[in-house]
Write a protein that holds these residues in place. Structure first.
Motif, mmCIF file in Angstrom:
data_model
loop_
_atom_site.group_PDB
_atom_site.id
_atom_site.type_symbol
_atom_site.label_atom_id
_atom_site.label_comp_id
_atom_site.label_asym_id
_atom_site.label_seq_id
_atom_site.Cartn_x
_atom_site.Cartn_y
_atom_site.Cartn_z
ATOM 1 N N SER A 2 0.803 -1.217 0.000
ATOM 2 C CA SER A 2 0.000 0.000 0.000
ATOM 3 C C SER A 2 0.834 1.265 0.000
ATOM 4 C CB SER A 2 -0.934 -0.007 1.210
ATOM 5 O OG SER A 2 -0.183 -0.050 2.408
ATOM 6 N N GLY A 3 2.135 1.175 0.147
ATOM 7 C CA GLY A 3 2.984 2.350 0.090
ATOM 8 C C GLY A 3 3.225 2.989 1.438
ATOM 9 N N GLU A 4 4.182 3.892 1.450
ATOM 10 C CA GLU A 4 4.599 4.596 2.670
ATOM 11 C C GLU A 4 3.634 5.727 2.991
ATOM 12 O OE1 GLU A 4 6.133 5.406 5.960
ATOM 13 O OE2 GLU A 4 7.283 3.907 4.813
ATOM 14 N N LYS A 5 3.313 5.906 4.285
ATOM 15 C CA LYS A 5 2.421 6.972 4.725
ATOM 16 C C LYS A 5 3.130 8.043 5.541
ATOM 17 C CE LYS A 5 -1.700 4.061 4.981
ATOM 18 N NZ LYS A 5 -2.747 3.532 5.868
ATOM 19 N N LEU A 10 8.828 9.625 3.724
ATOM 20 C CA LEU A 10 8.607 9.906 2.302
ATOM 21 C C LEU A 10 9.580 10.962 1.788
ATOM 22 C CD1 LEU A 10 4.713 9.884 2.221
ATOM 23 C CD2 LEU A 10 6.215 8.394 0.877
ATOM 24 N N ILE A 11 9.699 12.059 2.517
ATOM 25 C CA ILE A 11 10.569 13.148 2.059
ATOM 26 C C ILE A 11 12.033 12.724 2.111
ATOM 27 C CG2 ILE A 11 11.380 15.477 2.572
ATOM 28 C CD1 ILE A 11 8.492 16.112 3.475
ATOM 29 N N ASN A 76 10.677 8.741 -6.905
ATOM 30 C CA ASN A 76 10.845 7.291 -6.791
ATOM 31 C C ASN A 76 10.809 6.834 -5.344
ATOM 32 O OD1 ASN A 76 10.797 6.437 -9.393
ATOM 33 N ND2 ASN A 76 13.005 6.385 -9.652
ATOM 34 N N ILE A 77 9.622 6.882 -4.780
ATOM 35 C CA ILE A 77 9.318 6.230 -3.511
ATOM 36 C C ILE A 77 7.852 5.837 -3.612
ATOM 37 C CG2 ILE A 77 8.790 8.402 -2.323
ATOM 38 C CD1 ILE A 77 9.916 6.911 0.254
ATOM 39 N N HIS A 78 7.552 4.626 -3.160
ATOM 40 C CA HIS A 78 6.168 4.149 -3.237
ATOM 41 C C HIS A 78 5.361 4.824 -2.137
ATOM 42 C CE1 HIS A 78 3.191 0.519 -3.272
ATOM 43 N NE2 HIS A 78 2.617 1.664 -3.562
ATOM 44 N N SER A 79 4.703 5.905 -2.512
ATOM 45 C CA SER A 79 3.882 6.647 -1.562
ATOM 46 C C SER A 79 2.460 6.100 -1.561
ATOM 47 C CB SER A 79 3.871 8.135 -1.926
ATOM 48 O OG SER A 79 3.443 8.315 -3.261
ATOM 49 N N SER A 80 1.899 6.002 -0.369
ATOM 50 C CA SER A 80 0.517 5.547 -0.233
ATOM 51 C C SER A 80 -0.424 6.615 -0.785
ATOM 52 C CB SER A 80 0.192 5.300 1.242
ATOM 53 O OG SER A 80 -1.192 5.089 1.414
ATOM 54 N N LEU A 81 -1.514 6.176 -1.360
ATOM 55 C CA LEU A 81 -2.540 7.123 -1.791
ATOM 56 C C LEU A 81 -3.178 7.818 -0.592
ATOM 57 C CD1 LEU A 81 -4.158 5.031 -4.654
ATOM 58 C CD2 LEU A 81 -2.773 7.095 -4.917
ATOM 59 N N GLU A 82 -2.959 7.274 0.602
ATOM 60 C CA GLU A 82 -3.489 7.860 1.830
ATOM 61 C C GLU A 82 -2.473 8.734 2.564
ATOM 62 O OE1 GLU A 82 -4.589 4.105 3.643
ATOM 63 O OE2 GLU A 82 -6.700 4.562 3.262
ATOM 64 N N ALA A 83 -1.285 8.886 2.026
ATOM 65 C CA ALA A 83 -0.260 9.712 2.671
ATOM 66 C C ALA A 83 -0.736 11.164 2.732
ATOM 67 C CB ALA A 83 1.058 9.606 1.916
ATOM 68 N N VAL A 84 -0.428 11.819 3.837
ATOM 69 C CA VAL A 84 -0.854 13.202 4.037
ATOM 70 C C VAL A 84 0.367 14.115 4.057
ATOM 71 C CG1 VAL A 84 -1.974 14.791 5.647
ATOM 72 C CG2 VAL A 84 -2.870 12.472 5.353
ATOM 73 N N LEU A 129 14.869 19.897 -0.380
ATOM 74 C CA LEU A 129 13.816 19.466 0.540
ATOM 75 C C LEU A 129 14.196 18.148 1.194
ATOM 76 C CD1 LEU A 129 10.915 19.619 1.721
ATOM 77 C CD2 LEU A 129 10.128 18.492 -0.391
ATOM 78 N N ARG A 130 14.682 17.223 0.411
ATOM 79 C CA ARG A 130 15.091 15.913 0.934
ATOM 80 C C ARG A 130 16.263 16.079 1.897
ATOM 81 N NH1 ARG A 130 17.261 11.321 -3.028
ATOM 82 N NH2 ARG A 130 18.720 13.002 -3.370
ATOM 83 N N SER A 131 17.244 16.875 1.546
ATOM 84 C CA SER A 131 18.414 17.087 2.407
ATOM 85 C C SER A 131 18.028 17.734 3.724
ATOM 86 C CB SER A 131 19.444 17.955 1.693
ATOM 87 O OG SER A 131 19.954 17.281 0.554
#
Length: 135
Positions: A2-5, A10-11, A76-84, A129-131
Motif C-alpha cells: 500500500s505504500g509509505e504513509k 517519504l521526504i 521514486n518512492i512508493h507513496s501511499s494514496l493515503e499519505a498526508v 527538501l530531501r536534504s
C-alpha cells in the motif's frame, strides 16, 4: 503493497528522477480521436473534454494543440494514496522557487510536471527538501 504513509520517511527517501523528453497537455472530445492510446502517458476525463498527456513529438505528429511544454519528474518512492502532506511539502518547496507544478498521483509514485525551463531548478529544490529532512 500500500505504500509509505509517514511524511518524514517519504521526504527523506524520495528520489526525484527527471525523465527524458518534453511533455504536453492536450484535449480531445473523445478517446476515439487518439490515434494510438498506447503512446499517451495518461488521460483524464473531465466534463469539458478528455485531457491527454503525451510526449511533445507525438502531439506534433498528431497535430494536437498545446500551450505548455513540461518536463516530467517522478518521485521514486512508493507513496501511499493515503499519505498526508507529501504534495504540500514538494509544492511548497517549488513555490519558494517560483516554479509552477502540475501533479499526478499514480498508484506507486507521485509525478510532477514543471515547465521545461524550470526542470533543473525544480530538481535542485526537491533535493534541498530531501536534504533538509535528513538533518
Amino acid at each position: 503493497m500500500s505504500g509509505e504513509k509517514d511524511l518524514a520517511v517519504l521526504i527523506q527517501n524520495m528520489e526525484p528522477v527527471l525523465n527524458r523528453g518534453e511533455y504536453v497537455f492536450c484535449t480531445v472530445e473523445t478517446l476515439d480521436q487518439i490515434p494510438d492510446i498506447e503512446k499517451t502517458l495518461f488521460f483524464f476525463r473531465e466534463n469539458e473534454a478528455v485531457t491527454i498527456v503525451l510526449e511533445k513529438s507525438i502531439a506534433d505528429d498528431w497535430t494536437l494543440k498545446y500551450n505548455y511544454i513540461s518536463s516530467w519528474i517522478t518521485l521514486n518512492i512508493h507513496s501511499s494514496l493515503e499519505a498526508v502532506g507529501l504534495t504540500a511539502a514538494f509544492a511548497n518547496a517549488l513555490r519558494k522557487e517560483n516554479i509552477s507544478c502540475n501533479v499526478v498521483a499514480a498508484y506507486f509514485h507521485d509525478h510532477i510536471f514543471v515547465a521545461v525551463k524550470d526542470a533543473e531548478k525544480a530538481m535542485d529544490a526537491l533535493d534541498a527538501l530531501r536534504s533538509a529532512q535528513e538533518l
